[in-house]
Motif scaffolding. Structure first.
Motif, PDB file in Angstrom:
ATOM      1  N   HIS A  15       0.730  -0.932  -0.234  1.00 22.45           N
ATOM      2  CA  HIS A  15       0.545  -0.142   0.301  1.00 22.45           C
ATOM      3  C   HIS A  15       1.224   1.764   0.170  1.00 22.45           C
ATOM      4  CE1 HIS A  15      -3.579   2.201   0.875  1.00 22.45           C
ATOM      5  NE2 HIS A  15      -2.779   3.395   1.932  1.00 22.45           N
ATOM      6  N   LEU A  16       0.512   2.195  -1.012  1.00 20.86           N
ATOM      7  CA  LEU A  16       1.581   3.588  -1.047  1.00 20.86           C
ATOM      8  C   LEU A  16       0.691   4.944  -0.886  1.00 20.86           C
ATOM      9  CD1 LEU A  16       4.529   4.105  -2.870  1.00 20.86           C
ATOM     10  CD2 LEU A  16       2.900   4.722  -5.038  1.00 20.86           C
ATOM     11  N   VAL A  17       1.874   4.981   0.090  1.00 18.88           N
ATOM     12  CA  VAL A  17       0.684   6.291   0.828  1.00 18.88           C
ATOM     13  C   VAL A  17       1.635   7.801   0.592  1.00 18.88           C
ATOM     14  CG1 VAL A  17       0.377   8.020   2.117  1.00 18.88           C
ATOM     15  CG2 VAL A  17       0.086   5.024   2.464  1.00 18.88           C
ATOM     16  N   ASP A  18       1.273   8.564  -0.500  1.00 17.64           N
ATOM     17  CA  ASP A  18       2.161   9.622  -0.800  1.00 17.64           C
ATOM     18  C   ASP A  18       0.990  10.743  -1.544  1.00 17.64           C
ATOM     19  OD1 ASP A  18       4.302  12.026  -2.340  1.00 17.64           O
ATOM     20  OD2 ASP A  18       5.265  10.330  -1.686  1.00 17.64           O
ATOM     21  N   ASP A  19       1.622  11.644  -0.818  1.00 20.30           N
ATOM     22  CA  ASP A  19       0.207  12.815  -1.725  1.00 20.30           C
ATOM     23  C   ASP A  19       0.842  13.629  -3.244  1.00 20.30           C
ATOM     24  OD1 ASP A  19       2.223  14.306  -0.745  1.00 20.30           O
ATOM     25  OD2 ASP A  19       0.474  16.105   0.862  1.00 20.30           O
ATOM     26  N   LEU A  25       2.283   7.513  -9.308  1.00 21.24           N
ATOM     27  CA  LEU A  25       2.834   6.867 -10.520  1.00 21.24           C
ATOM     28  C   LEU A  25       3.729   6.494 -11.058  1.00 21.24           C
ATOM     29  CD1 LEU A  25       1.131   6.508 -13.572  1.00 21.24           C
ATOM     30  CD2 LEU A  25       1.377   9.127 -14.435  1.00 21.24           C
ATOM     31  N   GLY A  26       4.499   6.370 -10.755  1.00 20.52           N
ATOM     32  CA  GLY A  26       5.923   6.605 -10.855  1.00 20.52           C
ATOM     33  C   GLY A  26       6.539   5.050 -10.712  1.00 20.52           C
ATOM     34  N   GLU A  28       3.600   2.824  -8.758  1.00 16.65           N
ATOM     35  CA  GLU A  28       3.382   2.225  -9.317  1.00 16.65           C
ATOM     36  C   GLU A  28       3.324   1.620 -10.880  1.00 16.65           C
ATOM     37  OE1 GLU A  28      -1.288   2.745  -8.554  1.00 16.65           O
ATOM     38  OE2 GLU A  28      -0.614   4.576  -8.772  1.00 16.65           O
ATOM     39  N   LYS A  29       4.148   2.442 -11.912  1.00 15.04           N
ATOM     40  CA  LYS A  29       4.387   1.885 -13.241  1.00 15.04           C
ATOM     41  C   LYS A  29       6.046   1.193 -12.935  1.00 15.04           C
ATOM     42  CE  LYS A  29       2.419   4.234 -16.024  1.00 15.04           C
ATOM     43  NZ  LYS A  29       1.665   2.900 -16.919  1.00 15.04           N
ATOM     44  N   LEU A  30       6.846   1.423 -12.235  1.00 17.33           N
ATOM     45  CA  LEU A  30       7.749   0.661 -10.953  1.00 17.33           C
ATOM     46  C   LEU A  30       7.547  -0.800 -11.037  1.00 17.33           C
ATOM     47  CD1 LEU A  30      10.735   0.827 -10.696  1.00 17.33           C
ATOM     48  CD2 LEU A  30      10.444   1.501  -7.973  1.00 17.33           C
ATOM     49  N   PHE A  31       6.817  -1.246 -10.416  1.00 15.12           N
ATOM     50  CA  PHE A  31       6.542  -2.582 -10.208  1.00 15.12           C
ATOM     51  C   PHE A  31       5.050  -2.639 -11.301  1.00 15.12           C
ATOM     52  CE2 PHE A  31       7.818  -1.192  -5.901  1.00 15.12           C
ATOM     53  CZ  PHE A  31       8.936  -1.733  -6.170  1.00 15.12           C
ATOM     54  N   ILE A  37       5.929  -8.059  -6.826  1.00 13.59           N
ATOM     55  CA  ILE A  37       5.656  -6.762  -5.947  1.00 13.59           C
ATOM     56  C   ILE A  37       3.935  -6.737  -6.427  1.00 13.59           C
ATOM     57  CG2 ILE A  37       6.150  -5.101  -4.626  1.00 13.59           C
ATOM     58  CD1 ILE A  37       9.033  -5.470  -4.555  1.00 13.59           C
ATOM     59  N   ASP A  38       3.347  -5.854  -5.829  1.00 14.61           N
ATOM     60  CA  ASP A  38       1.871  -5.704  -5.988  1.00 14.61           C
ATOM     61  C   ASP A  38       1.185  -4.783  -5.768  1.00 14.61           C
ATOM     62  OD1 ASP A  38      -0.446  -5.374  -7.295  1.00 14.61           O
ATOM     63  OD2 ASP A  38      -1.927  -6.638  -6.287  1.00 14.61           O
ATOM     64  N   VAL A  39       1.285  -3.113  -6.557  1.00 17.05           N
ATOM     65  CA  VAL A  39       1.111  -2.015  -5.963  1.00 17.05           C
ATOM     66  C   VAL A  39      -0.304  -2.330  -5.545  1.00 17.05           C
ATOM     67  CG1 VAL A  39       1.302   0.598  -5.159  1.00 17.05           C
ATOM     68  CG2 VAL A  39       3.390  -1.147  -6.034  1.00 17.05           C
ATOM     69  N   GLU A  40      -1.402  -2.352  -4.422  1.00 18.70           N
ATOM     70  CA  GLU A  40      -2.294  -2.805  -4.538  1.00 18.70           C
ATOM     71  C   GLU A  40      -3.700  -1.947  -4.324  1.00 18.70           C
ATOM     72  OE1 GLU A  40      -4.106  -6.259  -2.865  1.00 18.70           O
ATOM     73  OE2 GLU A  40      -3.451  -5.184  -1.008  1.00 18.70           O
TER      74      GLU A  40
END
Length: 224
Positions: A15-19, A25-26, A28-31, A37-40
């Motif tokens: 779970h990614l947290v950033d405003d 986006l970067g 999410e694209k990386l993975f 790894i799944d940025v779900e």
């Protein structure tokens, strides 16, 4: 014909947290398309980060310190208090020692610089999931920028005044070694190492294993 067995690697759920939309986006694209790894899920605010982490129970949360409504440190505290099984790592451009210390005290298990957002980030996430702390001078994490901290002369003197055995244990700790590995290095039991680390923390008045490593690095003590 016998059955052919295969090792199936379950994806780590992140779970990614950033405003910052571009950061989200970067990463999410990386993975995208990664087998490991799944940025779900993603959040842009502290409140949504807490809600999503508690409802989705991800393996790892990557948390920016500076986010809207509820700051990252408070969000970490809420998540780790209510869901201690979730590993939260800070991923931030703020490398202030005080902020790092507050994050560790709140329950963060690691603190990564945003400049580490590359293929190495995947390795860091896997290490964190397996119980490693990404704050050390160990070769495995040496590519991650370690914050430059002002050395405190009095702290340095305190560490140098420790018995040789304590300094050896501290050396292993700052190198990212486990209690079992340190015990093997020093030819003592794992229980002895654990007890001695507790005593060292009491001597240095620090509240945990990670804070002890931070204290040591800040004082200029490095693994040998």
């Amino acid at each position: 014909m016998g059955e052919v067995s295969a090792v199936v690697h379950q994806k780590l759920r992140v779970h990614l947290v950033d405003d910052d939309y571009l950061v989200r986006l970067g990463i999410e694209k990386l993975f995208e398309g990664s087998p490991l790894i799944d940025v779900e899920s993603v959040s842009s605010t502290g409140n949504s980060a807490i809600e999503e982490a508690l409802s989705l129970n991800p393996d790892v949360v990557l948390m920016e310190t500076m986010i809207r409504d509820v700051d990252g440190i408070r969000a970490v505290r809420e998540i780790t208090n209510q869901a201690p099984q979730v590993k939260v790592a800070m991923l931030s451009s703020n490398l202030s020692f005080d902020v790092m210390r507050e994050a560790y005290r709140a329950g963060a298990v690691s603190y990564l610089s945003k400049s580490a957002v590359s293929s190495d980030l995947g390795a860091a996430i896997r290490m964190i999931h397996h119980g490693e702390t990404i704050f050390s001078t160990s070769p495995e994490v040496g590519r991650f920028p370690i914050p430059v901290m002002t050395q405190d002369a009095s702290d340095h003197q305190v560490i140098n005044s420790l018995p040789a055995r304590d300094r050896s244990i501290l050396s292993g700790l700052t190198a990212g070694r486990t209690n079992a590995q340190i015990a093997l290095d020093l030819h003592v039991s794992e229980a002895t190492v654990k007890l001695q680390i507790t005593k060292i923390m009491a001597k240095l008045n620090v509240g945990g294993r990670v804070e002890l490593a931070v204290f040591a690095v800040r004082a200029g003590f490095h693994s040998i």
